[in-house]
Design a protein around this motif. Structure first.
Motif, PDB file in Angstrom:
ATOM      1  N   ALA A  69       8.029  41.724   1.741  1.00 10.21           N
ATOM      2  CA  ALA A  69       8.400  41.393   3.352  1.00 10.21           C
ATOM      3  C   ALA A  69       7.944  39.791   3.547  1.00 10.21           C
ATOM      4  CB  ALA A  69       7.761  42.369   4.094  1.00 10.21           C
ATOM      5  N   CYS A  70       8.612  39.221   4.394  1.00 11.55           N
ATOM      6  CA  CYS A  70       8.285  37.844   4.910  1.00 11.55           C
ATOM      7  C   CYS A  70       7.143  37.741   5.543  1.00 11.55           C
ATOM      8  CB  CYS A  70       9.500  37.214   5.497  1.00 11.55           C
ATOM      9  SG  CYS A  70       9.395  35.689   6.230  1.00 11.55           S
ATOM     10  N   LYS A  71       6.252  36.907   5.298  1.00 10.10           N
ATOM     11  CA  LYS A  71       4.991  36.505   5.968  1.00 10.10           C
ATOM     12  C   LYS A  71       5.177  35.478   6.851  1.00 10.10           C
ATOM     13  CE  LYS A  71       1.066  37.653   2.987  1.00 10.10           C
ATOM     14  NZ  LYS A  71      -0.135  37.028   2.201  1.00 10.10           N
ATOM     15  N   PHE A  72       5.015  35.659   8.249  1.00 19.07           N
ATOM     16  CA  PHE A  72       5.437  34.624   9.112  1.00 19.07           C
ATOM     17  C   PHE A  72       4.036  33.749   9.620  1.00 19.07           C
ATOM     18  CE2 PHE A  72       8.988  37.343   9.603  1.00 19.07           C
ATOM     19  CZ  PHE A  72       9.978  36.555   9.800  1.00 19.07           C
ATOM     20  N   ILE A  73       4.637  32.586   9.701  1.00 19.33           N
ATOM     21  CA  ILE A  73       3.276  31.514   9.931  1.00 19.33           C
ATOM     22  C   ILE A  73       3.493  30.928  11.230  1.00 19.33           C
ATOM     23  CG2 ILE A  73       2.649  29.246   8.904  1.00 19.33           C
ATOM     24  CD1 ILE A  73       3.800  31.208   6.418  1.00 19.33           C
TER      25      ILE A  73
ATOM     26  N   PRO B 158       4.417  28.554  13.977  1.00 17.53           N
ATOM     27  CA  PRO B 158       5.265  27.387  13.787  1.00 17.53           C
ATOM     28  C   PRO B 158       4.405  25.877  14.319  1.00 17.53           C
ATOM     29  CG  PRO B 158       6.158  28.636  15.544  1.00 17.53           C
ATOM     30  CD  PRO B 158       5.041  29.470  14.851  1.00 17.53           C
ATOM     31  N   GLU B 159       3.113  26.358  15.081  1.00 17.22           N
ATOM     32  CA  GLU B 159       2.534  25.289  15.426  1.00 17.22           C
ATOM     33  C   GLU B 159       1.350  24.887  14.609  1.00 17.22           C
ATOM     34  OE1 GLU B 159       3.244  23.783  18.265  1.00 17.22           O
ATOM     35  OE2 GLU B 159       4.561  25.246  18.694  1.00 17.22           O
TER      36      GLU B 159
ATOM     37  N   PRO C 238       1.814  24.829  10.834  1.00 15.44           N
ATOM     38  CA  PRO C 238       2.545  24.993   9.500  1.00 15.44           C
ATOM     39  C   PRO C 238       1.864  24.542   8.160  1.00 15.44           C
ATOM     40  CG  PRO C 238       3.646  23.344  10.925  1.00 15.44           C
ATOM     41  CD  PRO C 238       2.625  23.742  11.621  1.00 15.44           C
ATOM     42  N   GLY C 239       0.706  24.009   8.703  1.00 13.27           N
ATOM     43  CA  GLY C 239      -0.195  23.841   7.192  1.00 13.27           C
ATOM     44  C   GLY C 239      -0.623  24.827   6.811  1.00 13.27           C
TER      45      GLY C 239
ATOM     46  N   LEU D 297       0.970  27.391   5.969  1.00 12.11           N
ATOM     47  CA  LEU D 297       2.033  27.418   4.908  1.00 12.11           C
ATOM     48  C   LEU D 297       1.926  26.929   3.654  1.00 12.11           C
ATOM     49  CD1 LEU D 297       4.813  28.535   3.924  1.00 12.11           C
ATOM     50  CD2 LEU D 297       5.840  26.605   4.845  1.00 12.11           C
ATOM     51  N   ILE D 298       1.355  25.572   3.681  1.00 12.77           N
ATOM     52  CA  ILE D 298       1.056  24.833   2.593  1.00 12.77           C
ATOM     53  C   ILE D 298      -0.273  25.232   1.890  1.00 12.77           C
ATOM     54  CG2 ILE D 298       0.408  22.477   1.776  1.00 12.77           C
ATOM     55  CD1 ILE D 298       3.233  22.568   2.905  1.00 12.77           C
TER      56      ILE D 298
ATOM     57  N   LEU E 132      -0.831  28.514   1.730  1.00 14.91           N
ATOM     58  CA  LEU E 132      -0.623  29.696   1.263  1.00 14.91           C
ATOM     59  C   LEU E 132       0.280  29.453  -0.161  1.00 14.91           C
ATOM     60  CD1 LEU E 132       0.611  31.952   4.350  1.00 14.91           C
ATOM     61  CD2 LEU E 132      -1.140  32.681   2.595  1.00 14.91           C
ATOM     62  N   LEU E 133       1.033  28.514   0.007  1.00 18.64           N
ATOM     63  CA  LEU E 133       1.980  28.164  -1.209  1.00 18.64           C
ATOM     64  C   LEU E 133       0.848  27.516  -2.085  1.00 18.64           C
ATOM     65  CD1 LEU E 133       4.965  26.332   0.520  1.00 18.64           C
ATOM     66  CD2 LEU E 133       4.856  28.387  -0.535  1.00 18.64           C
TER      67      LEU E 133
ATOM     68  N   ALA F 153      13.152  35.922   2.187  1.00 21.29           N
ATOM     69  CA  ALA F 153      12.011  34.788   1.949  1.00 21.29           C
ATOM     70  C   ALA F 153      10.626  35.669   2.039  1.00 21.29           C
ATOM     71  CB  ALA F 153      11.889  34.032   3.332  1.00 21.29           C
ATOM     72  N   GLN F 154       9.557  34.960   1.541  1.00 23.74           N
ATOM     73  CA  GLN F 154       8.106  35.495   1.268  1.00 23.74           C
ATOM     74  C   GLN F 154       7.501  35.072   2.528  1.00 23.74           C
ATOM     75  OE1 GLN F 154       9.676  34.732  -2.095  1.00 23.74           O
ATOM     76  NE2 GLN F 154      10.655  36.430  -1.340  1.00 23.74           N
TER      77      GLN F 154
ATOM     78  N   GLY G 212       8.022  32.625   6.171  1.00 28.10           N
ATOM     79  CA  GLY G 212       8.787  32.117   6.888  1.00 28.10           C
ATOM     80  C   GLY G 212       7.936  31.529   8.385  1.00 28.10           C
ATOM     81  N   ILE G 213       8.795  30.510   8.869  1.00 29.49           N
ATOM     82  CA  ILE G 213       8.519  30.039   9.945  1.00 29.49           C
ATOM     83  C   ILE G 213       9.535  29.860  11.090  1.00 29.49           C
ATOM     84  CG2 ILE G 213       7.640  28.054  11.122  1.00 29.49           C
ATOM     85  CD1 ILE G 213       6.231  27.066   8.553  1.00 29.49           C
TER      86      ILE G 213
ATOM     87  N   LYS H  80       5.457  18.001  10.461  1.00 30.26           N
ATOM     88  CA  LYS H  80       3.878  18.751  10.584  1.00 30.26           C
ATOM     89  C   LYS H  80       3.580  19.126   8.755  1.00 30.26           C
ATOM     90  CE  LYS H  80       3.698  20.184  14.817  1.00 30.26           C
ATOM     91  NZ  LYS H  80       3.884  21.271  15.717  1.00 30.26           N
ATOM     92  N   LEU H  81       4.661  19.574   8.216  1.00 29.13           N
ATOM     93  CA  LEU H  81       4.706  19.996   6.901  1.00 29.13           C
ATOM     94  C   LEU H  81       4.129  18.790   6.044  1.00 29.13           C
ATOM     95  CD1 LEU H  81       7.453  22.664   6.181  1.00 29.13           C
ATOM     96  CD2 LEU H  81       4.791  23.076   6.288  1.00 29.13           C
TER      97      LEU H  81
ATOM     98  N   ALA I 296       0.778  17.835   6.206  1.00 30.86           N
ATOM     99  CA  ALA I 296      -0.232  19.011   5.421  1.00 30.86           C
ATOM    100  C   ALA I 296      -0.184  18.619   4.014  1.00 30.86           C
ATOM    101  CB  ALA I 296       0.155  20.392   5.889  1.00 30.86           C
TER     102      ALA I 296
END
Ligand code: FAD
Lengths: 249, 322
Positions: free
Chosen positions: A226-230, A232-233, A235-236, A238-239, A241-242, B298-299, B301-302, B312-313, B316
């Motif tokens: 399932a998708c993990k939501f991050i 939006p304020e 987004p760092g 996400l980086i 986690l990746l 997707a695994q 999402g924003i 912002k990405l 980062a």
């Protein structure tokens, strides 16, 4: 010049495919059948060439290997503008079998340009065009994104991994088309639909050929996590986690 | 008996995908208890060829003659067929890329060898010889049995990891005789993209859809790709509109890719789009609509506006790479 367009009859591309009989067969209930998207585009390009008097295209024929249930798809191709069609009355067992049947008829009826799509959206084979050419012992050009006729001779553009080439080969040959060959698929006009009813469709019984492969079972792709939501304020996150969880950057 | 891998070269060089193919071939050879032979066609240096040995090639065959300077499907088929017969290959493995798709089907007819294309796993069984292949544009996979003595597999790109099994493989220059009347392809002009990461080779891809709103908004997307060492891609409407080049179009009617990471920005996730990207290992979606179907595959999402999130990405990633 006589052009042949080989068409595959496939489930509409939005179909959510399901399988029956212990996942050995496609569940055809409710499926809308369409001309394979690539073949629709190659038919369009063939008709554009025919419209251009200077290209010297005499006829555009459509070819299909499949049972009578494929008839509406063939009629659709005729409604779009093909002059005539033939159907080899057999289950398309595998690409080798289909190509062998088509080559047999092409050898008899003699076409100058044979157009095939780079793949069929059902079995994703990318094989039929090349196989037909080898059965007939004629050249093939693959990944063709444009075809023109200059002074009666076809010039094609083939895409390579990282570029493109302008290529000429003597007819007859097989053109395996991909993106770019035509912009939008041509659609049937009212008049086209009317005249399609009376256009000739030759039906041939298959010749004795054996498929070389067999599908034993279909599987659906394994479901994704399932998708993990991050936020939006932020987004760092996400980086991070990746990098640390997925480990892909 | 042997397993034969045809390792394509690009101006005399191999790519990571070539080594994936050899790694795969080496595992198949192991399953069959036989040795792996790699075939290279054209001008490739000894030093470059030796690299194939690092991934398990037992022997390397080089065929280089005046007929193989350009890709003529009939000539290449003839060369591979001759080598396969001479080496008594029982499995022939070729990449499922443009060149592989051009040559492998001809080879199948030539050798009367059953073929499976777009295979993405090791054979599921040896007897009967069963492989796992993509069907219905990624919506299903099939177990396909090949019934013939010689089998041909085209391997989906980026579906198999590199495995180093150093082997001091010898190089053999093999001469094959080619009927000159076979060579019918004439190249009148060539355009090459140089210096750009090819979409099909990329391990990370950043892709934009109609949600990017205008071709003028691509700056931060391209920058994100650049800081990640990624290639850029797009959905079909974006290339149809001419916002981005056709080379970037992914999906059913565009390129099929399988990167480790696919970042979909302002892309709704239509079935036809997913057909080209569903084999990506990880998918990240950035979209204003929390119900967009792209979030189902997707695994990460924003839910947010791409134009605000992208810069912002970029920051980062820059921070991370410092
Ligand atoms: C035969 C056939 C073949 C096809 N082949 C392909 C193919 O190969 N490839 C392909 O891509 N399509 C293909 N299509 C088209 C496909 O059906 C979709 O129309 C297409 O993929 C949609 O592209 P999109 O996601 O960019 O646009 P849309 O569907 O319009 O989605 C745009 C998304 O952006 C989001 N958005 C809007 N504003 C923002 C913002 N500010 N920030 C973030 N998100 C935002 C929206 O919520 C929406 O989800 C094909 C169709 C057919 C019929």
């Amino acid at each position: 010049m006589k052009i042949l367009v080989c068409i595959s009859n496939v489930p509409d591309t939005t179909t959510k495919v399901k399988f029956v009989e212990s996942d050995t067969k496609l569940d055809t209930a409710g499926i809308q059948w369409v001309i394979n998207p690539w073949d629709e585009l190659s038919l369009t390009r063939a008709l554009e060439l025919k419209d251009d008097a200077s290209a010297g295209v005499k006829s555009v024929t459509v070819a299909h290997v499949g049972p009578a249930t494929a008839e509406p798809t063939i009629r659709k191709a005729l409604a779009i503008g093909a002059d005539d069609a033939f159907r080899v009355n057999a289950e398309p067992a595998d690409s080798y079998y289909v190509a062998a049947q088509l080559a047999e008829v092409i050898g008899r009826e003699q076409y100058d340009l044979i157009l095939c799509g780079i793949e069929s959206s059902d079995y994703n084979g990318s094989m039929t065009g090349g196989m037909i050419a080898e059965f007939l012992g004629i050249p093939s050009v693959s990944a063709v994104s444009d075809i023109k006729i200059e002074n009666g001779a076809p010039i094609v553009i083939r895409e390579t991994d990282g570029g493109r080439e302008v290529v000429s080969v003597p007819m007859p040959f097989v053109v395996i088309v991909q993106k770019g060959i035509a912009k939008e698929p041509r659609i049937a006009s009212m008049r086209g639909i009317m005249t399609a009813r009376t256009k000739p469709v030759r039906i041939y019984e298959p010749s004795a050929k054996e498929p070389l492969t067999r599908i034993t079972v279909f599987e659906k792709p394994s479901p994704r996590a399932a998708c993990k939501f991050i936020d939006p304020e932020n987004p760092g996150q996400l980086i991070a986690l990746l990098q640390n969880e997925a480990k892909v950057i | 008996m042997s397993v034969l891998v045809y390792a394509q070269n690009w101006d005399g060089k191999f790519k990571k995908s070539s080594f994936e193919l050899v790694s795969y071939g080496s595992k198949v050879a192991e399953m069959l208890n036989t040795s792996l032979i790699c075939l290279s066609i054209g001008t490739v240096s000894d030093e470059e060829l030796k690299k194939l040995g690092n991934y398990g090639a037992g022997k390397i065959i080089r065929v280089n003659n005046e007929f193989c300077k350009i890709l003529d499907n009939q000539v290449y088929t003839d060369i591979i067929a001759q080598v396969a017969l001479k080496e008594e290959a029982s499995v022939i493995i070729i990449s499922n890329n443009t060149e592989g798709k051009a040559v492998a089907p001809r080879l199948s007819v030539r050798l009367k060898a059953g073929m499976a294309s777009g295979v993405s796993k090791l054979p599921l069984s040896i007897a009967p010889f069963t492989v796992y292949k993509r069907t219905y544009s990624g919506n299903a996979f099939a177990h396909l049995v090949i019934n013939t003595d010689i089998k041909i597999i085209t391997l989906a790109q980026n579906s198999f990891s590199l495995i180093e099994t150093p082997n001091n493989a010898g190089i053999e220059d093999m001469s094959v005789s080619i009927d000159s009347s076979l060579l019918k392809t004439v190249i009148k002009d060539t355009q090459k993209q140089t210096g750009r990461l090819l979409l099909t080779d990329a391990e990370i891809v950043v892709s934009g859809g109609r949600g990017m709103k205008s071709p003028d908004n691509w700056g931060p997307l391209v920058e994100l790709a650049s800081v990640l060492g990624a290639a850029t891609a797009c959905s079909r409407p974006v290339s149809d509109e001419g916002w981005r080049s056709h080379e970037e179009h992914t999906g059913q009617t565009g390129k099929v890719i399988a990167p480790n990471l696919y970042i979909a920005v302002g892309i709704s996730g239509a079935t036809q789009h997913l057909a080209g990207v569903s084999s990506s290992k990880y998918i990240v979606a950035i979209n204003t609509d929390k119900d967009a179907p792209i979030f189902e595959v997707a695994q990460y999402g924003i839910v947010g506006d791409a134009l605000r999130v992208l810069p912002k990405l970029v920051e980062a990633v820059k921070e991370l790479k410092k």
